[in-house]
Design an enzyme around this catalytic site. Structure first.
Site, mmCIF file in Angstrom:
data_model
loop_
_atom_site.group_PDB
_atom_site.id
_atom_site.type_symbol
_atom_site.label_atom_id
_atom_site.label_comp_id
_atom_site.label_asym_id
_atom_site.label_seq_id
_atom_site.Cartn_x
_atom_site.Cartn_y
_atom_site.Cartn_z
ATOM 1 N N GLN A 64 9.095 9.625 -51.155
ATOM 2 C CA GLN A 64 9.491 10.699 -52.077
ATOM 3 C C GLN A 64 9.433 10.221 -53.522
ATOM 4 O OE1 GLN A 64 12.688 12.854 -50.399
ATOM 5 N NE2 GLN A 64 12.873 14.295 -52.066
ATOM 6 N N ASP A 65 10.492 9.571 -54.011
ATOM 7 C CA ASP A 65 10.395 8.973 -55.343
ATOM 8 C C ASP A 65 10.913 7.540 -55.266
ATOM 9 O OD1 ASP A 65 13.092 9.621 -55.127
ATOM 10 O OD2 ASP A 65 13.279 10.385 -57.168
ATOM 11 N N PRO A 66 10.700 6.729 -56.308
ATOM 12 C CA PRO A 66 11.051 5.305 -56.220
ATOM 13 C C PRO A 66 12.554 5.082 -56.038
ATOM 14 C CG PRO A 66 9.582 5.727 -58.091
ATOM 15 C CD PRO A 66 10.034 7.059 -57.585
ATOM 16 N N ASN A 134 15.319 11.808 -57.939
ATOM 17 C CA ASN A 134 14.587 13.061 -58.217
ATOM 18 C C ASN A 134 14.595 13.470 -59.692
ATOM 19 O OD1 ASN A 134 13.809 13.600 -55.495
ATOM 20 N ND2 ASN A 134 15.912 14.248 -55.080
#
Length: 225
Positions: A64-66, A134
């Protein structure tokens, strides 16, 4: 940009980098890196594409994101830099790897050895503010990473897409399943791992597909440092 990417990715994506949305994304990132603490380090943003060339991709693992804690993110989905404590989802990935293939659990959390063998460890958003999951969602990264998925889907040589959780599975519609393989389950997060991730055997299944295609399997076992 060109110096950050393998030539094969530059050739696939160079038109994308000229588009207005990407120019806006770049300006936003310049401001964010100047004013906030952003992960990963700006030199590591494109590590997924740096370590795994377009031509070498055999498997894609979508994240998804880091990670948004200090020192964790290294530009590869689920992976952390050596010396950093393994996050819960990664611990569960290693537990499933042990059950599936018999690999011992490594003393670090870096997945670079997978990336170097053709496993594209791609987050759908490539940057994040410290402590704010996010926070860079909806800023333009998704358009670029959707394009990465599209160019792989357009490729004749099959790719195995490993999709863990609902967020990754939303990308299924972009994948041409007449050419490519999808392995999916719940996310390895502690909240969902027992609802279908554990026992899903993604690593041996990916290797079975590769061998069926006449490709060398991935050595999923990670050596201690």
């Amino acid at each position: 940009m060109k110096q950050l990417l393998q030539d094969s990715w530059w050739n696939q994506l160079k038109e994308e980098f000229e588009k207005p949305y990407y120019q806006e994304l770049r300006e936003m990132l310049k401001r964010e890196y100047a004013e906030q603490t952003i992960y990963p380090d700006s030199r590591d943003i494109f590590n997924a594409l740096h370590y795994t060339s377009y031509d070498d991709v055999k498997v894609v693992i979508l994240g998804q994101d880091p990670y948004h804690g200090p020192g964790q993110a290294q530009g590869l989905s689920f992976s952390v830099k050596p010396g950093v404590k393994q996050p819960p989802s990664l611990k569960n990935i290693f537990l499933e790897l042990q059950q599936d293939i018999g690999c011992s659990i490594p003393n670090h959390g870096s997945l670079v050895s997978w990336a170097k063998q053709g496993v594209l460890l791609l987050n759908t958003v490539l940057t994040v503010r410290r402590g704010q999951a996010n926070s860079h969602k909806g800023k333009g990264w998704e358009r670029l990473t959707d394009r990465i998925i599209d160019v792989l889907s357009e490729r004749e040589r099959p790719v195995i897409f490993i999709l863990w959780g609902r967020h990754a599975q939303m990308k299924k519609e972009r994948i041409d399943t007449s050419k490519h393989f999808i392995i999916e389950s719940t996310h390895p997060s502690p909240f969902s791992a027992r609802n279908g991730f554990f026992g899903s055997r993604p690593f041996s299944r990916a290797n079975a597909y590769l061998e069926k295609m006449g490709e060398a399997p991935i050595d999923w076992c990670i050596k201690d440092l």
